[in-house]
Design a protein around this motif. Structure first.
Motif, PDB file in Angstrom:
ATOM      1  N   GLN A 189      53.884  46.519  47.797  1.00 37.35           N
ATOM      2  CA  GLN A 189      52.638  46.753  48.251  1.00 37.35           C
ATOM      3  C   GLN A 189      51.433  46.602  46.885  1.00 37.35           C
ATOM      4  OE1 GLN A 189      51.435  49.674  50.944  1.00 37.35           O
ATOM      5  NE2 GLN A 189      53.493  49.866  51.980  1.00 37.35           N
ATOM      6  N   ALA A 190      51.552  47.389  45.867  1.00 33.90           N
ATOM      7  CA  ALA A 190      51.158  46.954  45.215  1.00 33.90           C
ATOM      8  C   ALA A 190      50.981  45.880  43.996  1.00 33.90           C
ATOM      9  CB  ALA A 190      51.251  48.913  43.414  1.00 33.90           C
ATOM     10  N   LEU A 191      51.985  45.650  43.673  1.00 37.27           N
ATOM     11  CA  LEU A 191      52.217  44.288  43.398  1.00 37.27           C
ATOM     12  C   LEU A 191      51.613  42.984  44.090  1.00 37.27           C
ATOM     13  CD1 LEU A 191      56.246  43.493  41.876  1.00 37.27           C
ATOM     14  CD2 LEU A 191      53.819  43.957  40.968  1.00 37.27           C
ATOM     15  N   SER A 192      51.565  42.570  45.772  1.00 35.94           N
ATOM     16  CA  SER A 192      50.336  42.197  46.587  1.00 35.94           C
ATOM     17  C   SER A 192      48.843  42.668  46.350  1.00 35.94           C
ATOM     18  CB  SER A 192      51.011  42.663  48.021  1.00 35.94           C
ATOM     19  OG  SER A 192      50.316  41.835  48.660  1.00 35.94           O
ATOM     20  N   HIS A 193      48.962  43.703  46.457  1.00 33.25           N
ATOM     21  CA  HIS A 193      47.203  43.828  45.980  1.00 33.25           C
ATOM     22  C   HIS A 193      46.765  43.245  44.316  1.00 33.25           C
ATOM     23  CE1 HIS A 193      46.704  45.959  49.535  1.00 33.25           C
ATOM     24  NE2 HIS A 193      47.847  46.972  49.233  1.00 33.25           N
ATOM     25  N   PHE A 194      47.993  44.124  43.529  1.00 32.56           N
ATOM     26  CA  PHE A 194      47.587  42.845  42.356  1.00 32.56           C
ATOM     27  C   PHE A 194      47.727  40.951  42.172  1.00 32.56           C
ATOM     28  CE2 PHE A 194      48.229  41.793  37.601  1.00 32.56           C
ATOM     29  CZ  PHE A 194      48.217  42.785  37.186  1.00 32.56           C
ATOM     30  N   GLN A 195      48.459  41.059  42.895  1.00 28.67           N
ATOM     31  CA  GLN A 195      48.141  39.678  42.751  1.00 28.67           C
ATOM     32  C   GLN A 195      46.933  38.680  43.575  1.00 28.67           C
ATOM     33  OE1 GLN A 195      51.263  37.745  41.456  1.00 28.67           O
ATOM     34  NE2 GLN A 195      48.729  36.100  41.518  1.00 28.67           N
ATOM     35  N   THR A 196      46.749  39.649  44.861  1.00 25.82           N
ATOM     36  CA  THR A 196      45.349  39.027  45.563  1.00 25.82           C
ATOM     37  C   THR A 196      44.431  39.283  44.415  1.00 25.82           C
ATOM     38  OG1 THR A 196      45.973  39.604  47.463  1.00 25.82           O
ATOM     39  CG2 THR A 196      43.842  39.756  47.084  1.00 25.82           C
ATOM     40  N   ASN A 197      44.432  40.623  43.426  1.00 24.93           N
ATOM     41  CA  ASN A 197      43.114  40.482  42.389  1.00 24.93           C
ATOM     42  C   ASN A 197      42.894  39.368  41.555  1.00 24.93           C
ATOM     43  OD1 ASN A 197      42.452  42.865  44.031  1.00 24.93           O
ATOM     44  ND2 ASN A 197      43.371  44.288  42.640  1.00 24.93           N
ATOM     45  N   LEU A 198      43.925  39.489  40.986  1.00 27.42           N
ATOM     46  CA  LEU A 198      44.136  38.451  40.290  1.00 27.42           C
ATOM     47  C   LEU A 198      43.764  36.463  40.517  1.00 27.42           C
ATOM     48  CD1 LEU A 198      47.453  38.820  38.290  1.00 27.42           C
ATOM     49  CD2 LEU A 198      45.213  38.990  37.458  1.00 27.42           C
ATOM     50  N   ASN A 199      44.755  36.309  41.684  1.00 29.65           N
ATOM     51  CA  ASN A 199      43.654  35.409  42.875  1.00 29.65           C
ATOM     52  C   ASN A 199      42.695  34.657  42.565  1.00 29.65           C
ATOM     53  OD1 ASN A 199      46.428  35.042  42.563  1.00 29.65           O
ATOM     54  ND2 ASN A 199      46.764  35.133  44.913  1.00 29.65           N
ATOM     55  N   GLN A 200      41.450  36.478  43.168  1.00 30.76           N
ATOM     56  CA  GLN A 200      40.314  36.293  43.253  1.00 30.76           C
ATOM     57  C   GLN A 200      39.834  36.422  42.084  1.00 30.76           C
ATOM     58  OE1 GLN A 200      39.486  38.790  46.522  1.00 30.76           O
ATOM     59  NE2 GLN A 200      40.906  37.852  48.065  1.00 30.76           N
ATOM     60  N   ASN A 201      40.401  36.545  41.031  1.00 31.40           N
ATOM     61  CA  ASN A 201      39.206  36.428  39.755  1.00 31.40           C
ATOM     62  C   ASN A 201      38.696  38.244  39.655  1.00 31.40           C
ATOM     63  OD1 ASN A 201      40.741  34.404  38.082  1.00 31.40           O
ATOM     64  ND2 ASN A 201      38.791  33.152  39.177  1.00 31.40           N
ATOM     65  N   ARG A 202      39.239  38.921  40.553  1.00 31.07           N
ATOM     66  CA  ARG A 202      38.518  39.861  40.243  1.00 31.07           C
ATOM     67  C   ARG A 202      38.340  40.642  38.717  1.00 31.07           C
ATOM     68  NH1 ARG A 202      40.292  43.599  46.260  1.00 31.07           N
ATOM     69  NH2 ARG A 202      39.415  41.282  47.233  1.00 31.07           N
ATOM     70  N   GLN A 203      36.886  41.829  39.240  1.00 29.94           N
ATOM     71  CA  GLN A 203      36.824  42.865  37.615  1.00 29.94           C
ATOM     72  C   GLN A 203      37.676  43.252  37.824  1.00 29.94           C
ATOM     73  OE1 GLN A 203      34.878  41.265  35.462  1.00 29.94           O
ATOM     74  NE2 GLN A 203      34.820  43.071  33.890  1.00 29.94           N
ATOM     75  N   ASP A 204      38.090  43.737  38.193  1.00 34.34           N
ATOM     76  CA  ASP A 204      38.607  45.639  38.294  1.00 34.34           C
ATOM     77  C   ASP A 204      40.084  44.962  39.155  1.00 34.34           C
ATOM     78  OD1 ASP A 204      39.970  47.798  38.409  1.00 34.34           O
ATOM     79  OD2 ASP A 204      39.103  48.578  39.765  1.00 34.34           O
ATOM     80  N   LEU A 205      41.269  44.901  38.067  1.00 36.33           N
ATOM     81  CA  LEU A 205      42.431  44.041  38.257  1.00 36.33           C
ATOM     82  C   LEU A 205      43.156  45.487  39.116  1.00 36.33           C
ATOM     83  CD1 LEU A 205      43.696  41.700  35.385  1.00 36.33           C
ATOM     84  CD2 LEU A 205      42.874  41.245  37.465  1.00 36.33           C
ATOM     85  N   LEU A 206      43.492  46.636  38.853  1.00 39.82           N
ATOM     86  CA  LEU A 206      44.176  47.406  39.838  1.00 39.82           C
ATOM     87  C   LEU A 206      42.761  48.033  40.777  1.00 39.82           C
ATOM     88  CD1 LEU A 206      44.749  49.395  36.650  1.00 39.82           C
ATOM     89  CD2 LEU A 206      46.402  47.702  38.138  1.00 39.82           C
ATOM     90  N   GLU A 207      42.089  47.269  41.352  1.00 40.52           N
ATOM     91  CA  GLU A 207      41.258  47.321  42.654  1.00 40.52           C
ATOM     92  C   GLU A 207      42.164  47.764  43.820  1.00 40.52           C
ATOM     93  OE1 GLU A 207      37.490  46.563  45.443  1.00 40.52           O
ATOM     94  OE2 GLU A 207      38.109  45.114  43.665  1.00 40.52           O
ATOM     95  N   PHE A 208      43.003  48.676  44.803  1.00 45.17           N
ATOM     96  CA  PHE A 208      43.647  48.624  45.716  1.00 45.17           C
ATOM     97  C   PHE A 208      44.988  49.407  45.500  1.00 45.17           C
ATOM     98  CE2 PHE A 208      40.088  46.177  48.036  1.00 45.17           C
ATOM     99  CZ  PHE A 208      39.196  47.101  48.405  1.00 45.17           C
ATOM    100  N   VAL A 209      45.525  49.246  43.825  1.00 47.72           N
ATOM    101  CA  VAL A 209      46.262  49.500  42.751  1.00 47.72           C
ATOM    102  C   VAL A 209      47.074  50.838  42.619  1.00 47.72           C
ATOM    103  CG1 VAL A 209      48.347  48.669  41.712  1.00 47.72           C
ATOM    104  CG2 VAL A 209      46.667  46.453  42.620  1.00 47.72           C
ATOM    105  N   SER A 210      47.847  51.570  43.540  1.00 46.73           N
ATOM    106  CA  SER A 210      48.686  52.853  43.708  1.00 46.73           C
ATOM    107  C   SER A 210      48.710  52.998  42.064  1.00 46.73           C
ATOM    108  CB  SER A 210      49.842  53.329  44.247  1.00 46.73           C
ATOM    109  OG  SER A 210      49.770  54.219  43.494  1.00 46.73           O
ATOM    110  N   PRO A 211      47.692  53.707  41.292  1.00 44.57           N
ATOM    111  CA  PRO A 211      47.825  54.085  39.952  1.00 44.57           C
ATOM    112  C   PRO A 211      48.710  54.612  39.729  1.00 44.57           C
ATOM    113  CG  PRO A 211      45.769  55.534  41.381  1.00 44.57           C
ATOM    114  CD  PRO A 211      46.567  54.511  42.124  1.00 44.57           C
ATOM    115  N   SER A 212      50.016  54.956  40.432  1.00 46.54           N
ATOM    116  CA  SER A 212      51.133  55.480  39.887  1.00 46.54           C
ATOM    117  C   SER A 212      52.283  54.287  39.655  1.00 46.54           C
ATOM    118  CB  SER A 212      50.914  56.641  40.758  1.00 46.54           C
ATOM    119  OG  SER A 212      51.857  56.478  42.363  1.00 46.54           O
TER     120      SER A 212
END
Length: 306
Positions: free
Chosen positions: A75-98
């Motif tokens: 799930q974390a990888l899925s959210h991170f890939q979405t953030n990369l594709n959308q060029n978000r400023q915070d790449l770790l948004e919705f990604v578990s810190p652990s």
């Protein structure tokens, strides 16, 4: 990444297999009762089968815990890939810190701030070593499961041989014959238990290892293709960036030259000369008016002409 939720599929398969084993065990309960509980003159069969089942359940629980953990990693990888594709400023948004990918990004960010060269191979080897320790218990149980069955067989055959020697010493001995039957039955039950548990663990442990390899491979792929260009500062990267700047400056100069060449320089020169001529005429007219005004003032105040 939406199709990477393999851990959930493995959990479903594990649940179905467990239910299937319970159903078969209930259906063949009479046969299993005869194999495991009949002619048991010692506790050796109970002890060895209990040990095998306890190790099997321990490995199974550990496997379920890891599958749930890897489901969160997916799930974390899925959210991170979405953030990369959308060029978000915070790449770790919705990604578990652990999660592993969040730890990797934070590590790269820390190394960049410290102006430290990033060694991707060292990071990958460290992550693989850490994840290998998480499956160490399952690997150990998987390796010794058949040995437990062999141990049970050896102990059971020893009991059977003890009963056979007693039977030979006494012409008729129900105790000796019972020990022989008990030993052979225990050998059969321990071997069957170990083989079934070994096959069960082998299949799902292999699936777990494939899942682990897939997740680690995805993390290293994202690191290589998306994160390293963002965080790695090398001479090649600086040179490439400088070349890009020079190329953009060259294109800008070319664009300015084209715009300058597009102007009609002759018309501009004519306009400048015309404006200068008009300025001179206006200046002469103003000087003439000032002379007339000066003459009138002198006549009015009867001042000398000179």
């Amino acid at each position: 990444m939406q199709g990477l939720r393999q851990s959930r599929n493995i959990l479903i398969q594990l649940t179905i297999a467990t239910l299937l084993v319970l159903i078969l065990g209930t259906y063949f309960s009479d046969l299993l009762r005869m194999i495991y509980f009949s002619n048991q003159q010692t506790t050796a069969g109970y002890a060895i089968n209990g040990l095998i089942v306890a190790l099997f359940l321990l490995a199974l629980i550990r496997m379920v815990v890891l599958l749930i953990s890897y489901d969160r990693e997916e799930q974390a990888l899925s959210h991170f890939q979405t953030n990369l594709n959308q060029n978000r400023q915070d790449l770790l948004e919705f990604v578990s810190p652990s999660s592993m990918i969040a730890i990797r990004v934070e590590m790269l960010e820390s190394m960049r701030q410290q102006r430290t060269e990033i060694h991707h191979q060292a990071l990958a080897a460290t992550l693989v070593a850490h994840e290998s320790t998480r499956t160490a218990l399952i690997r150990f149980i998987h390796n010794i499961m058949i040995l437990c069955g062999v141990l049970g067989t050896i102990i059971s055959l020893s009991i059977a041989l003890l009963g056979a020697s007693t039977l030979l010493e006494q012409a008729v001995s129900s105790t000796g014959m019972g020990m022989v039957i008990h030993g052979m039955s225990t050998a059969l039950s321990t071997t069957m238990t170990a083989v079934i548990c070994y096959l069960f663990i082998t299949y799902f442990f292999s699936a777990l290892q494939n899942l682990q390899t897939r997740i680690l491979g995805r993390i290293e792929q994202l690191t290589t293709t998306r994160l390293m260009p963002l965080y790695q500062v090398t001479e090649e990267a600086i040179t490439g960036h400088a070349l890009d700047l020079v190329r953009e400056a060259h294109l800008l100069v070319q664009s300015l030259n084209e715009k300058v060449n597009a102007f009609d320089l002759q018309s501009i020169n004519e306009s400048i000369e015309k404006t200068a001529a008009q300025g001179r005429l206006q200046h002469e007219e103003m000087l003439g008016q000032l002379r007339v005004l000066s003459a009138l003032l002198k006549d009015g105040f009867r001042l000398p002409k000179d």
